[in-house]
Design an enzyme around this catalytic site. Structure first.
Site, PDB file in Angstrom:
ATOM      1  N   LYS A 102      37.821  32.310  31.389  1.00  0.00           N
ATOM      2  CA  LYS A 102      37.351  30.380  30.853  1.00  0.00           C
ATOM      3  C   LYS A 102      36.153  29.995  32.099  1.00  0.00           C
ATOM      4  O   LYS A 102      34.754  29.774  31.622  1.00  0.00           O
ATOM      5  CB  LYS A 102      38.054  29.966  31.986  1.00  0.00           C
ATOM      6  CG  LYS A 102      40.347  29.972  31.902  1.00  0.00           C
ATOM      7  CD  LYS A 102      40.339  30.174  30.509  1.00  0.00           C
ATOM      8  CE  LYS A 102      41.920  30.256  30.083  1.00  0.00           C
ATOM      9  NZ  LYS A 102      42.509  30.883  31.007  1.00  0.00           N
TER      10      LYS A 102
ATOM     11  N   ARG B  61      35.155  54.059  34.560  1.00  0.00           N
ATOM     12  CA  ARG B  61      36.054  53.295  34.811  1.00  0.00           C
ATOM     13  C   ARG B  61      36.647  53.073  36.172  1.00  0.00           C
ATOM     14  O   ARG B  61      36.714  51.933  36.722  1.00  0.00           O
ATOM     15  CB  ARG B  61      36.888  54.417  34.494  1.00  0.00           C
ATOM     16  CG  ARG B  61      38.538  54.331  34.768  1.00  0.00           C
ATOM     17  CD  ARG B  61      39.800  54.534  34.018  1.00  0.00           C
ATOM     18  NE  ARG B  61      38.979  55.916  33.439  1.00  0.00           N
ATOM     19  CZ  ARG B  61      40.049  56.920  34.270  1.00  0.00           C
ATOM     20  NH1 ARG B  61      39.935  56.950  35.411  1.00  0.00           N
ATOM     21  NH2 ARG B  61      39.333  58.453  33.308  1.00  0.00           N
TER      22      ARG B  61
ATOM     23  N   TYR C 104      51.215  28.834  33.053  1.00  0.00           N
ATOM     24  CA  TYR C 104      50.063  29.652  32.038  1.00  0.00           C
ATOM     25  C   TYR C 104      51.243  30.142  30.822  1.00  0.00           C
ATOM     26  O   TYR C 104      51.374  30.910  31.612  1.00  0.00           O
ATOM     27  CB  TYR C 104      48.579  30.604  32.140  1.00  0.00           C
ATOM     28  CG  TYR C 104      47.922  30.564  31.277  1.00  0.00           C
ATOM     29  CD1 TYR C 104      47.351  30.189  30.136  1.00  0.00           C
ATOM     30  CD2 TYR C 104      48.197  32.097  31.195  1.00  0.00           C
ATOM     31  CE1 TYR C 104      46.703  31.061  29.285  1.00  0.00           C
ATOM     32  CE2 TYR C 104      47.844  32.989  29.811  1.00  0.00           C
ATOM     33  CZ  TYR C 104      47.016  31.979  29.037  1.00  0.00           C
ATOM     34  OH  TYR C 104      46.158  32.881  28.038  1.00  0.00           O
TER      35      TYR C 104
ATOM     36  N   ASP D 278      46.364  30.900  41.439  1.00  0.00           N
ATOM     37  CA  ASP D 278      45.517  31.285  40.224  1.00  0.00           C
ATOM     38  C   ASP D 278      44.983  29.995  40.312  1.00  0.00           C
ATOM     39  O   ASP D 278      45.887  29.137  40.231  1.00  0.00           O
ATOM     40  CB  ASP D 278      46.514  31.513  39.263  1.00  0.00           C
ATOM     41  CG  ASP D 278      45.728  31.769  37.834  1.00  0.00           C
ATOM     42  OD1 ASP D 278      44.531  31.026  38.191  1.00  0.00           O
ATOM     43  OD2 ASP D 278      46.357  32.183  36.927  1.00  0.00           O
TER      44      ASP D 278
HETATM   45  C1  LIG Z   1      43.609  31.987  30.340  1.00  0.00           C
HETATM   46  C2  LIG Z   1      44.803  31.867  31.654  1.00  0.00           C
HETATM   47  C3  LIG Z   1      45.328  33.300  32.112  1.00  0.00           C
HETATM   48  C4  LIG Z   1      45.222  34.019  31.483  1.00  0.00           C
HETATM   49  O1  LIG Z   1      43.091  34.675  31.971  1.00  0.00           O
HETATM   50  P1  LIG Z   1      43.417  35.580  30.158  1.00  0.00           P
HETATM   51  O2  LIG Z   1      41.644  35.776  30.526  1.00  0.00           O
HETATM   52  O3  LIG Z   1      43.754  34.735  29.324  1.00  0.00           O
HETATM   53  O4  LIG Z   1      43.755  37.005  30.032  1.00  0.00           O
HETATM   54  C5  LIG Z   1      45.316  33.157  33.166  1.00  0.00           C
HETATM   55  N1  LIG Z   1      46.152  31.920  33.657  1.00  0.00           N
HETATM   56  C6  LIG Z   1      45.471  30.855  33.887  1.00  0.00           C
HETATM   57  C7  LIG Z   1      45.901  29.430  34.644  1.00  0.00           C
HETATM   58  C8  LIG Z   1      44.284  30.661  32.494  1.00  0.00           C
HETATM   59  O5  LIG Z   1      44.246  29.906  32.558  1.00  0.00           O
END
Ligand SMILES: *Cc1c(COP(=O)(O)O)cnc(C)c1O
Length: 371
Positions: free
Chosen positions: A191, A43, A95, A166
């Site tokens: 992603k 952890r 998102y 992001d």
């Molecule tokens: C998918 C996504 C997230 C969240 O990510 P997870 O891995 O699904 O928790 C955050 N920001 C954007 C732009 C995303 O496409």
């Protein structure tokens, strides 16, 4: 070194002596606490995760990268740097899961959350008025794919304000937020970084030591680190990120061209600026029934949420990825009900284009008035 090179030459794990060419997976919760040993409990730290974090920091041009067990866990950690009663200014197109998370955390922490149309001419004035502790934007926004100039945003927010970006949709290969003035780069590793739809992960990168220290302290306290096997999947995914992304971007541009030319498409959402283009393109048809039919009629574009994987997919954000937008924020997020989002993979265009074309043509026939 360029990413194409260093991503396929990850550093060795601490203590590695076998010469294994693939990074060993230290699937161990505990480590013997000998004199001088660096590891005690996964952890708090794990050799496989450490290799990943070195690669991620290089990729984002950051001093520190921290790997989380999901993108939303990474986002939650970033938002929670804001003090109780503080203010967060956000772009209005986000998102779906981010809306839900913000809504939840704002209640817990008594935050004021202000939504600003970040690509409108008055965004700068609005941001100055709001005077936020944290400004948060996506590049480009999801699912409407609005671009935004990080330079302008950085200039509009004071130096005491944290700017978090992001860039899940672009990956650090296309956009390095820290180099453009952001304090924090955050992304979903689920992603593009993983790239195969087989792991959920998140990353926070920063060059500010005090932020990294606060984030690491909390990650250990709360247990949100990425597990060893998932870290390995991401290390492996990263090796082919440059190749995958190049192909996916070329495919996405070709798909956007097809959409722009088709009679059933009323609007295509895809940034003009190549620096804001990711492997996603959205469009509307003016009719939700027509949009649903298109989603049903594609075969290679499978109906799944998410994007950035090697395979293409299709979705209706309003009913899928953005169904999680809380009722109170639906007006802010303002997603057309007929919006279709395509996530484009690495398949041959010779196969992808006819599949999409056939689905679009099938609804065009429906629209032909009866003789
Ligand atoms: C998918 C996504 C997230 C969240 O990510 P997870 O891995 O699904 O928790 C955050 N920001 C954007 C732009 C995303 O496409």
């Amino acid at each position: 070194m360029r990413p194409e090179t260093f991503l396929v030459h990850p550093p060795r794990t601490d203590g590695e002596h076998t010469g294994a060419s693939s990074t060993p997976i230290y699937q161990s919760a505990t480590f013997a606490i000998d004199e001088g040993s660096r590891w005690d409990y996964s952890r708090s730290g794990n050799p496989t995760r450490e290799v990943l974090e070195v690669q991620l920091a290089l990729l984002d041009d950051a001093s520190h990268a921290i790997a989380y067990n999901s993108g939303v866990a990474a986002l939650a950690a970033v938002f929670r740097l804001v003090p109780r009663g503080g203010t967060i200014a956000c772009a209005a197109d986000l998102y779906g899961g981010t809306f839900r998370l913000l809504d939840l955390l704002a209640k817990d922490h008594d935050w004021r959350v202000e939504f600003v149309a970040i690509n409108e001419p008055d965004a700068r004035t609005r941001l100055e008025q709001v005077g936020a502790d944290l400004v948060f934007v996506e590049v480009p926004s999801n699912p409407k794919l609005f671009g935004c100039s990080l330079d302008d945003v950085r200039q509009a927010v004071g130096t005491d304000t944290l700017l978090a970006v992001d860039h899940s949709m672009l990956s650090p290969l296309v956009c390095r937020p820290l180099a453009l003035g952001a304090d924090i780069a955050v992304q979903s590793g689920t992603k593009l970084l993983g790239g195969h739809g087989d792991v959920t992960a998140g990353v926070v990168a920063t060059s500010r030591d005090e932020l990294a220290e606060a984030l690491r302290f909390r990650q250990n306290a709360e247990g949100t680190a990425l597990p060893p096997f998932d870290s390995w999947l991401l290390i492996r995914g990263l090796e082919t990120l440059p190749l995958r992304l190049e192909r996916q971007l070329a495919n996405t541009r070709a798909v956007a061209d097809i959409l722009r030319q088709h009679e059933v498409v009323t609007h295509v959402y895809f940034p003009d600026d190549p620096q804001q283009q990711g492997p996603v393109v959205s469009f509307t048809t003016g009719d939700i029934a027509v949009s649903k039919q298109i989603v049903q009629n594609t075969r290679l574009f499978r109906t799944t949420v998410s994007f950035g994987s090697v395979f293409s997919s299709i979705s209706l954000p309003c009913e899928m990825s953005h169904a999680s937008v809380p009722e109170s924020l639906r007006a802010v997020s303002d997603i057309p009900v007929d919006l279709v989002r395509l996530a484009v993979g690495v398949e041959a265009l010779e196969d992808l284009i006819p599949d999409l074309q056939a689905a679009l043509d099938s609804v065009a026939e429906l629209l032909v008035p009866a003789p």
